[in-house]
Design an enzyme around this catalytic site. Structure first.
Site, PDB file in Angstrom:
ATOM      1  N   LEU A  51      46.274  30.641  48.412  1.00 43.96           N
ATOM      2  CA  LEU A  51      47.055  31.048  49.589  1.00 43.96           C
ATOM      3  C   LEU A  51      48.487  30.515  49.496  1.00 43.96           C
ATOM      4  O   LEU A  51      48.965  29.811  50.379  1.00 43.96           O
ATOM      5  CB  LEU A  51      46.373  30.558  50.874  1.00 43.96           C
ATOM      6  N   GLY A  52      49.139  30.892  48.392  1.00 45.99           N
ATOM      7  CA  GLY A  52      50.568  30.623  48.267  1.00 45.99           C
ATOM      8  C   GLY A  52      51.356  31.748  48.909  1.00 45.99           C
ATOM      9  O   GLY A  52      50.872  32.425  49.819  1.00 45.99           O
ATOM     10  N   SER A  75      41.982  27.462  48.475  1.00 49.09           N
ATOM     11  CA  SER A  75      43.114  26.901  47.751  1.00 49.09           C
ATOM     12  C   SER A  75      42.778  25.472  47.368  1.00 49.09           C
ATOM     13  O   SER A  75      41.708  24.960  47.738  1.00 49.09           O
ATOM     14  CB  SER A  75      44.390  26.934  48.613  1.00 49.09           C
ATOM     15  N   ARG A  76      43.694  24.837  46.655  1.00 48.66           N
ATOM     16  CA  ARG A  76      43.436  23.461  46.245  1.00 48.66           C
ATOM     17  C   ARG A  76      43.245  22.532  47.436  1.00 48.66           C
ATOM     18  O   ARG A  76      42.578  21.527  47.339  1.00 48.66           O
ATOM     19  CB  ARG A  76      44.600  22.955  45.375  1.00 48.66           C
ATOM     20  N   ILE A 100      45.748  40.368  40.850  1.00 45.78           N
ATOM     21  CA  ILE A 100      47.176  40.597  40.613  1.00 45.78           C
ATOM     22  C   ILE A 100      47.849  39.271  40.236  1.00 45.78           C
ATOM     23  O   ILE A 100      49.073  39.165  40.301  1.00 45.78           O
ATOM     24  CB  ILE A 100      47.861  41.216  41.859  1.00 45.78           C
ATOM     25  N   ARG A 114      46.730  36.174  37.365  1.00 43.62           N
ATOM     26  CA  ARG A 114      46.700  36.005  35.929  1.00 43.62           C
ATOM     27  C   ARG A 114      45.296  36.309  35.441  1.00 43.62           C
ATOM     28  O   ARG A 114      44.314  35.930  36.077  1.00 43.62           O
ATOM     29  CB  ARG A 114      47.099  34.578  35.527  1.00 43.62           C
ATOM     30  N   GLU A 154      47.756  41.030  26.873  1.00 44.65           N
ATOM     31  CA  GLU A 154      48.646  42.145  27.172  1.00 44.65           C
ATOM     32  C   GLU A 154      49.583  42.421  25.997  1.00 44.65           C
ATOM     33  O   GLU A 154      50.078  41.485  25.375  1.00 44.65           O
ATOM     34  CB  GLU A 154      49.460  41.826  28.434  1.00 44.65           C
ATOM     35  N   HIS A 171      50.428  45.435  34.574  1.00 42.39           N
ATOM     36  CA  HIS A 171      51.147  44.230  35.016  1.00 42.39           C
ATOM     37  C   HIS A 171      52.486  44.587  35.668  1.00 42.39           C
ATOM     38  O   HIS A 171      53.557  44.151  35.252  1.00 42.39           O
ATOM     39  CB  HIS A 171      51.378  43.265  33.846  1.00 42.39           C
ATOM     40  N   VAL A 172      52.391  45.401  36.713  1.00 42.18           N
ATOM     41  CA  VAL A 172      53.592  45.874  37.394  1.00 42.18           C
ATOM     42  C   VAL A 172      53.649  45.451  38.862  1.00 42.18           C
ATOM     43  O   VAL A 172      54.555  45.860  39.585  1.00 42.18           O
ATOM     44  CB  VAL A 172      53.700  47.416  37.308  1.00 42.18           C
TER      45      VAL A 172
END
Length: 316
Positions: free
Chosen positions: A149-150, A172-173, A228, A230, A259, A277-278
């Site tokens: 949740l960045g 999240s962390r 979306i 990595r 990729e 990867h757009v």
């Protein structure tokens, strides 16, 4: 004398005049061959490098750039930048966290809608002259789990909750006390609570294969996953097996391990949507990215604190 910036990124050329107008001299090297040639030929005069997470900057390259002072990474991730080598040389590293969050969140929702509503299959059928009545789930009232949740995760959460009346949970962390969403202590717990799982966490060793067989089984045969972030966050082999065995309903992927190579097994599946990867690419994001790089470079070379520093390990 103007600072020289080695530009390894291939998607922001239209906005590079922003840096040139600030007085920076640019060396463009978007391909591996041009990158190696630029470092070999101009290594002694390069003061800064502009790269992105998957392109990185490696220890041997840093060693070859004797005058390097700052590395600017576009986007939030910097997983292939050798932070230890940078720290050992006293080189500053910055990133672009949050600049392209809107673009990435838009793409995440577009993928989710296309996947859940099966838009590509409907489109292909109509083009073939068919008129199938495909029954697909609605998004309204569903539960979306956001892994990370960045800035991007928050942008996705707002779109899901406010635009589609979805319940939002996250992992999240750490627990965030200032958000109106439910915290799940593990990715497995998050997947178990979710109809849709959206991966928004950065890459790197700390998040490698957070989504594995256990998490996918918790998501279940009616669950969908969107990545979306990595590719390294999701165990690709586990994902392919789960999709082939229909242990999850489908996946939408914008990122891949090698990729631009994409596993043939993914291409062969009808319950998968693939994009190259757009997610972070938009004119607005590209301009904002280059403007932030310029602000960081101007601050650094004026002996002021950079705006978005990356925390480096202790030097050895």
């Amino acid at each position: 004398m103007p600072a020289t910036v080695l530009v390894l990124v291939e998607t922001i050329n239209d906005y590079l005049p922003i840096l040139e107008n600030q007085g920076f001299h640019l060396i463009l090297a978007p391909t591996p061959a041009e990158r190696a040639q630029a470092i070999a030929s101009h290594g002694g005069q390069i003061d800064a490098v502009l790269t992105r997470g998957p392109l990185g900057l490696y220890a041997d390259e840093i060693a070859a750039l004797a005058n390097l002072k700052i590395i600017c990474v576009i986007g939030a991730g910097y997983e292939q930048v050798d932070l230890q080598a940078a720290s050992d040389r006293g080189i500053t590293v910055t990133n672009g966290a949050g600049v392209n969050a809107s673009s990435v969140a838009d793409h995440a929702m577009a993928l989710l809608l296309s996947l859940v509503r099966d838009i590509p299959r409907c489109d292909a059928a109509v083009r073939r002259g068919e008129w199938p009545k495909i029954m697909r789930p609605s998004l309204a009232g569903k539960h979306v789990g956001i892994l990370g949740l960045g800035a991007v995760g928050m942008a996705v959460a707002k779109r899901a909750a406010n635009g589609f009346d979805m319940t939002v949970s996250y992992h999240s962390r750490q627990l965030l006390s200032d958000v109106p969403y439910d915290f799940c202590s593990t990715p497995t717990e998050l997947a178990r609570a979710s109809d849709f799982l959206i991966v928004c966490t950065p890459g790197g060793i700390g998040t490698q294969h957070l989504v594995n067989k256990q998490v996918l089984d918790a998501l279940g045969p009616h669950g969908f996953i969107v990545n979306i972030a990595r590719a390294s966050v999701v165990a690709t082999n586990d994902l392919i097996t789960a999709l082939e065995q229909r242990r999850i309903a489908g996946a939408a992927l914008d990122v891949f391990d090698a990729e631009p190579q994409v596993p043939d097994a993914l291409k062969a599946l009808s319950n998968v949507i693939l994009t190259p990867h757009v997610a972070g690419l938009s004119p607005e994001a590209a301009r904002g990215t280059v403007e932030l790089v310029g602000q960081n470079l101007m601050a650094f070379f004026s002996d002021r604190p950079v705006l978005t520093p990356v925390k480096l390990p202790k030097s050895l």
